[in-house]
Scaffold this motif. Structure first.
Motif, short mmCIF file in Angstrom:
data_model
loop_
_atom_site.label_atom_id
_atom_site.label_comp_id
_atom_site.label_asym_id
_atom_site.label_seq_id
_atom_site.Cartn_x
_atom_site.Cartn_y
_atom_site.Cartn_z
N SER A 1 0.95 -1.09 0.02
CA SER A 1 0.19 -0.07 0.02
C SER A 1 0.84 1.34 -0.08
O SER A 1 2.06 1.40 0.85
N GLN B 1 -0.62 -2.11 -6.36
CA GLN B 1 -0.84 -2.38 -4.95
C GLN B 1 -1.52 -3.88 -4.67
O GLN B 1 -2.35 -4.15 -5.30
N ARG C 1 -5.65 -0.09 0.50
CA ARG C 1 -6.71 -0.02 1.51
C ARG C 1 -7.62 1.20 1.23
O ARG C 1 -7.14 2.31 0.54
N ARG D 1 -11.25 3.39 2.52
CA ARG D 1 -12.04 3.95 3.57
C ARG D 1 -12.82 2.79 4.42
O ARG D 1 -13.29 1.65 3.73
N LYS E 1 -18.08 4.37 -9.07
CA LYS E 1 -16.79 4.86 -8.54
C LYS E 1 -15.81 4.94 -9.51
O LYS E 1 -15.39 3.94 -9.95
C1 BTN Z 1 -11.78 4.81 -0.69
O1 BTN Z 1 -12.16 4.04 0.17
O2 BTN Z 1 -12.59 5.46 -1.44
C2 BTN Z 1 -10.38 5.48 -0.46
C3 BTN Z 1 -9.48 4.74 -1.51
C4 BTN Z 1 -7.98 4.90 -1.36
C5 BTN Z 1 -7.22 4.29 -2.33
C6 BTN Z 1 -5.77 4.77 -2.30
S1 BTN Z 1 -4.83 4.02 -3.52
C7 BTN Z 1 -3.44 4.68 -2.90
C8 BTN Z 1 -3.44 4.90 -1.52
N1 BTN Z 1 -2.79 3.37 -1.06
C9 BTN Z 1 -4.02 2.88 -0.35
O3 BTN Z 1 -3.71 1.72 0.29
N2 BTN Z 1 -5.08 3.54 -0.32
C10 BTN Z 1 -4.86 4.55 -1.03
#
Ligand code: BTN
Length: 335
Positions: free
Chosen positions: A90, A114, A118, A120, A184
């Motif tokens: 990540s 990745q 991750r 939200r 999305k």
């Molecule tokens: C959401 O749930 O809408 C948020 C998503 C965020 C994803 C980005 S990708 C780059 C960064 N690294 C991660 O593990 N998550 C964020």
């Protein structure tokens, strides 16, 4: 810079063929080593012409975020230093570690793919090659509470970056989803390194489905990509540099003035305005009509009995109701 990056930088800078002898001299390696790296670059999608007498010439670059390709597009401090990984668990985790070790504001971590992306609310984030997966280290001089509006602000920068391309407009779904016709396209995960009173660092992780042509079954109904919207692939290096430029501009104003100057602009891009929604927050569910956001970036919901409630976070879902637009001044009375 690795040897491969130096080689690529030389080829990018040259308008014509560069001889093997010149490259080996400049890089301090044998001509055979140069040839091996050229082959590796070809495997990565670079089109490189080779001539026994004239050397090598770069004909076409892939849609790659490789440092020699991307670094020249960084204009401000967002994007410096630039850390690129072909595969990482990540980018947020890497950026947090760099921030703990003292990485400066603007440090950027980008990954082609990745394996443990991750989202939200503890969700996994599908991050195959072709997307933009990146995390920025920020060190805002504000209280931890004031960082609540940062993801909301950054979603504006993302939509600005996308608007630099000839595409139908994407919208924001509070707090920071990037959506197109209800599907999305991207999201933002902001994580804090803070004490009760002080923010040490913020890592703003942004994920955008850019050149992705298909999604696994569960996501197919809810997600889309910019390539699907545009009907063709987009240049990710250009998109990333446009997002970073907008993010830096907005962020420096936000550090001084907070979210208030951005409120109206955000509401214009908000797909929820005037819609009847349910918001699930901390185990309870509230229902009402979205009146907009307040000066702190909180969602303002008007309940069926007319009372207004503000939310700092949560998951919003639409209820089936026709669009209904509230007068802009209705909310201002209480804001
Ligand atoms: C959401 O749930 O809408 C948020 C998503 C965020 C994803 C980005 S990708 C780059 C960064 N690294 C991660 O593990 N998550 C964020």
């Amino acid at each position: 810079m690795s040897l491969r990056e130096k080689l690529l930088a030389r080829l990018l800078a040259a308008a014509d063929f560069v001889s093997g002898a010149e490259l080996s001299g400049a890089l301090g390696v044998s001509r055979c080593a140069v040839w091996k790296h050229i082959e590796a670059l070809r495997d990565e999608g670079y089109e490189i012409a080779g001539s026994p007498r004239r050397g090598y010439r770069l004909l076409k670059v892939p849609d790659a975020l490789y440092p020699p390709l991307f670094s020249p597009l960084v204009r401000g401090k967002f994007g410096r230093p630039y850390h690129f990984y072909p595969v990482v668990s990540s980018t947020n985790d890497v950026a947090k570690e760099l921030a703990r070790q003292g990485a400066p504001e603007g440090a950027l971590v980008v990954a082609e793919e990745q394996t443990g992306g991750r989202g939200r609310l503890g969700r996994a984030w599908h991050s195959p090659p072709g997307g933009l997966w990146f995390s920025l280290v920020l060190r805002p001089p504000v209280s931890p509470a004031a960082t609540q509006s940062l993801p909301v602000l950054l979603s504006l920068a993302v939509t600005d970056g996308v608007a630099a391309f000839p595409l139908p407009s994407v919208e924001v779904k509070w707090p920071n989803d990037i959506v197109y016709q209800g599907k999305k396209v991207g999201g933002i995960l902001v994580e804090l390194g803070a004490e009760a009173e002080a923010v040490h660092f913020v890592v703003a992780g942004i994920g955008l489905n850019v050149n992705i042509t298909s999604f696994p079954a569960p996501l197919e109904k809810t997600a889309t990509s910019l390539q699907k919207i545009a009907g063709e692939a987009l240049s990710r290096p250009q998109l990333l540099s446009a997002i970073l430029a907008a993010a830096e501009r907005y962020y420096s104003c936000w550090c001084r003035e907070g979210f208030a100057p951005f409120r109206e602009d955000y509401e214009r891009r908000l797909c929820l305005l005037g819609r009847e929604v349910e918001i699930c927050c901390g185990g309870s569910v509230a229902r009402g009509t979205v009146a907009g956001v307040d000066a702190e970036g909180r969602l303002v919901l008007v309940s069926p009995d007319g009372t207004k409630r503000r939310f700092v976070g949560g998951e919003v879902t639409f209820k089936q109701k026709p669009r209904q637009t509230l007068r802009p001044d209705e909310d201002k009375a209480e804001a």
